[in-house]
Scaffold this motif. Sequence first.
Motif, PDB file in Angstrom:
ATOM      1  N   ARG A 150       1.991   2.503  -6.786  1.00  0.00           N
ATOM      2  CA  ARG A 150       1.387   3.703  -7.034  1.00  0.00           C
ATOM      3  C   ARG A 150       0.029   3.310  -8.029  1.00  0.00           C
ATOM      4  NH1 ARG A 150       3.027   5.834  -3.386  1.00  0.00           N
ATOM      5  NH2 ARG A 150       5.000   6.855  -3.143  1.00  0.00           N
ATOM      6  N   PHE A 182      -3.774  11.896  -8.661  1.00  0.00           N
ATOM      7  CA  PHE A 182      -5.133  12.148  -7.943  1.00  0.00           C
ATOM      8  C   PHE A 182      -4.836  13.295  -6.756  1.00  0.00           C
ATOM      9  CE2 PHE A 182      -6.177   7.313  -8.910  1.00  0.00           C
ATOM     10  CZ  PHE A 182      -6.226   7.770 -10.113  1.00  0.00           C
ATOM     11  N   ARG A 183      -4.909  14.545  -6.952  1.00  0.00           N
ATOM     12  CA  ARG A 183      -4.508  15.341  -5.699  1.00  0.00           C
ATOM     13  C   ARG A 183      -5.203  16.464  -5.747  1.00  0.00           C
ATOM     14  NH1 ARG A 183       1.383  17.535  -7.257  1.00  0.00           N
ATOM     15  NH2 ARG A 183       1.730  15.659  -8.753  1.00  0.00           N
ATOM     16  N   VAL A 199      -2.128   6.701  -8.591  1.00  0.00           N
ATOM     17  CA  VAL A 199      -2.652   7.538  -7.289  1.00  0.00           C
ATOM     18  C   VAL A 199      -1.937   9.033  -7.345  1.00  0.00           C
ATOM     19  CG1 VAL A 199      -3.653   5.725  -5.869  1.00  0.00           C
ATOM     20  CG2 VAL A 199      -1.168   6.640  -5.770  1.00  0.00           C
ATOM     21  N   ARG A 200      -0.805   8.953  -7.838  1.00  0.00           N
ATOM     22  CA  ARG A 200      -0.107  10.338  -7.842  1.00  0.00           C
ATOM     23  C   ARG A 200      -0.701  11.490  -8.447  1.00  0.00           C
ATOM     24  NH1 ARG A 200       5.647   8.226  -9.429  1.00  0.00           N
ATOM     25  NH2 ARG A 200       4.364   6.899 -10.597  1.00  0.00           N
ATOM     26  N   VAL A 220       0.942  -1.267  -0.161  1.00  0.00           N
ATOM     27  CA  VAL A 220       0.022  -0.135   0.045  1.00  0.00           C
ATOM     28  C   VAL A 220       0.873   1.379   0.040  1.00  0.00           C
ATOM     29  CG1 VAL A 220      -1.610   1.282   1.451  1.00  0.00           C
ATOM     30  CG2 VAL A 220      -1.842  -1.099   1.046  1.00  0.00           C
ATOM     31  N   LEU A 221       2.061   1.070   0.703  1.00  0.00           N
ATOM     32  CA  LEU A 221       2.978   2.484   0.719  1.00  0.00           C
ATOM     33  C   LEU A 221       3.515   2.571  -0.240  1.00  0.00           C
ATOM     34  CD1 LEU A 221       3.988   2.415   4.575  1.00  0.00           C
ATOM     35  CD2 LEU A 221       2.068   3.392   3.589  1.00  0.00           C
ATOM     36  N   LEU A 241      -7.974  16.609  -3.611  1.00  0.00           N
ATOM     37  CA  LEU A 241      -8.505  16.695  -2.518  1.00  0.00           C
ATOM     38  C   LEU A 241      -7.486  17.355  -1.466  1.00  0.00           C
ATOM     39  CD1 LEU A 241     -10.942  13.886  -2.055  1.00  0.00           C
ATOM     40  CD2 LEU A 241     -11.541  16.209  -2.142  1.00  0.00           C
ATOM     41  N   ARG A 242      -6.971  18.349  -1.322  1.00  0.00           N
ATOM     42  CA  ARG A 242      -6.029  18.799  -0.780  1.00  0.00           C
ATOM     43  C   ARG A 242      -6.362  20.405  -0.505  1.00  0.00           C
ATOM     44  NH1 ARG A 242      -0.408  20.093  -3.817  1.00  0.00           N
ATOM     45  NH2 ARG A 242      -1.421  20.806  -5.802  1.00  0.00           N
ATOM     46  N   TRP A 243      -5.442  21.248   0.277  1.00  0.00           N
ATOM     47  CA  TRP A 243      -5.570  22.605   0.738  1.00  0.00           C
ATOM     48  C   TRP A 243      -5.818  23.355  -0.535  1.00  0.00           C
ATOM     49  CZ3 TRP A 243      -1.144  24.494  -1.461  1.00  0.00           C
ATOM     50  CH2 TRP A 243       0.085  23.442  -1.488  1.00  0.00           C
TER      51      TRP A 243
END
Lengths: 691, 97
Positions: free
Chosen positions: B24, B92-93, B89-90, B20-21, B95-97
């Motif tokens: 990607r 998909f970003r 997954v890299r 999981v860690l 959902l962040r600040w």
Amino acid sequence: MVGPPVVPALVALAQEAAQSAEAAHQAAYVPFLPSWMILLPFLGFLFNGAVGFFAPQQRKLVSVVGPGVLGLAALIAVVNLVMLAGVHDAEAVIRSYFVWIDIGQLRIDAALQLDQLSILMAVVVTVVSFIIHVYSIGYMGADPGYARYFSYLNLFVFFMLVLVLAANFPIMFIGWEGVGLCSYLLIGFWFTQGEKAEAGQKAFVVNRIGDFGFLMAMFALYAYLGTLDFHTVFEMAPRAFEYGGAAVTLITLFLFLGCTGKSAQIPLYVWLPDAMDGPTPVSALIHAATMVTAGVYLVARSGVLFALAPISMNVVAVIGAVTALFAGTIAVMQFDIKRVIAYSTISQLGYMFLAVGVGAFTAGIFHLGTHAFFKALLFMASGAVIHAMHHALEHAGEPAGEDMTQDMRNMGGLRSHLPTTFKTAWVAALALAGVFPFAGFFSKDEIIWSAGAAGQTVLWAIGIATALLTAGYITRWLVMVFHGENRMGREVRGYLHEAPLVMTGALVVLAIGSVVTGWVNIPEALPLLPEFTWLHGFLHPSFEAAEHILVEHLGEPAHAAPVGGGEGVWAIISTVAALAVIVIVFNALRAKKYRPAAEAVEPSGPAGLLYHKYYVDEVYETLILRPFRGICRFSWRVIDQVVIDGVAVNGTAYATRFFGWIVSRLQTGQVGTYALIVVLGVLVFLGFVTL
Amino acid sequence: MVTEALILSGLLFTIGAAGVLIRRNAIVMFMCIELMLNAVNLSFIAISRQVGVSAQLFVIFVMTVAAAEAAVGLAIIISIFRHYSSVDVRNFRLLRW
């Protein structure tokens, strides 16, 4: 003056007065309608105020009610005076109407004290007010704020009567503050002109400094004695306070600080000359005859306290004498017709303080009474002149601002245009200069004599010097306004005219007052005159206690001036000297050619120093106002804007946002990071559990 | 016997967590999560020898939840793939600040 509906009321009043007078003959003094004396001006205020709001054009109604209520009040006051004079050494009557404050040990009644001193003051206040109200009908006749003017004037008289008739310090303070309020309202009566509104503010703010002293004195009195009633305080004071002790000295000095504010003495006199921005009858009433004498009244009323504090007495006397001389010298070089008289008022108030400061309370109150008449007359004569100048300039189509209408350099030779004003102004001036047989002669002479008899050689000399100075500047004033050649253009000159009858009539009545009021107290020492010390006898009960303390500690006053000579000798010397000064100044200035204000050059050298009033306003500006404004600016720019707004309020917001930003960096949107944090979190948790 | 089963379960779980860690690809990460779930199931089965049948009951629950998770998770992955044409997954970003 009094319209038909008032006549029945007058008759009823007279009948009641007769009955009360009869009763008084048999027993002690019974006050006659004392509360109405106060209520009438207040009702007048309400009525005129309502007219001003709802029907400002009803001038006739205002012209009847405004002076009418004062006429009735004056009548009541005079009736009371006559009744009181008929009773030998009458005791003070205290009329309590309701309890105003009742908290714990403190109980303050809304009460009036009716005794010789307060009734005499009430008579002076109401009579002079009535005459000035009548005069105002003519002077303010064309003003759009006519009703508002009369409502303020009525309110002023109401507060002034509260001040003089109060039976305790807090009630007196109500009147004290109230007259200050009315003074502010009336100085800034033409509030659309910036500098007039500012003059009103200056008067108010300077008076606040004095009021602080009055309040501190009241607190201290309550702390020491537990009461604020005049009667109780003055009865307890000789036993409660040590003679010359710190407590009573402090209390009286604070009281005197209040007096310097209200009565325009050094160092707080600066507001009075600027107060001349108000309508001239206001200057006559508030800033010459009544309100500014409140300080003298306060010292006389608290005579027992002051008598117990020799240091305070000396401070009062010295400040009074120095102010008299100081303001007198400034008056010598002023060109504004009203400012000369304003400085003269400060100077004469100084005389009154000199009198009460050397323990001659009766002399101080005597001068207060005579001064009320002749100084009001001087102001109202100025008003008539300004009135004439204003109309003439307006008719001629020239600018009629105050710099034109009030500058004496533009006047001269008005004697032929305003004959009545001219004659009455001479009467007032001679009274002010202290020439026999006018009122000022008797009262001023007694003050100077008292200062000498009290052993105050320097103050006595200052008193005499100021008397000569007074004769000098008032002669200059007369010459510049009424004598010599007229300095207006020929066209303007043609429009100059005497004031209407309501105004000249008031002038004549005051002129009579300026002669006869002096004759109520003729000292024994004057040659060729019968001794007639009515005023001394009349006021004796009011000042008995204070004078007793003074004699006990300081001994009887001397019977010769510091350099020898009796009272009669010095009275003759001073009146001859004053006359000599008048003649010399008159002849010296009559031939002098003044240039009109527009072409005149500013005086320089010593004359310039006087013309600029010793630069006191500038010194205050530099030493007090500028640092004060610096502190204000510092509080605003640094403490408020930087510390409170910046650090405290916005700083909290910035800090919160900053830490929020740091934490928000954790939210990367990357699933891998979240997974890593979850795993690490679990590992840390497990580590804690297993350890 | 129990100890060996637990060690195997720990190994499988660690492999799953590491996957999981490290990986990607969303599908692979998803499979690694399944691996972790089943490693836990294995340890439950082994422990049921000592604590009784209630441990096996948990396995049924876990499998039910895993099935539901698989349905939701795969649906999300498919819709992401339709949107980005990728399952890395890299990418998909949002959902962040």
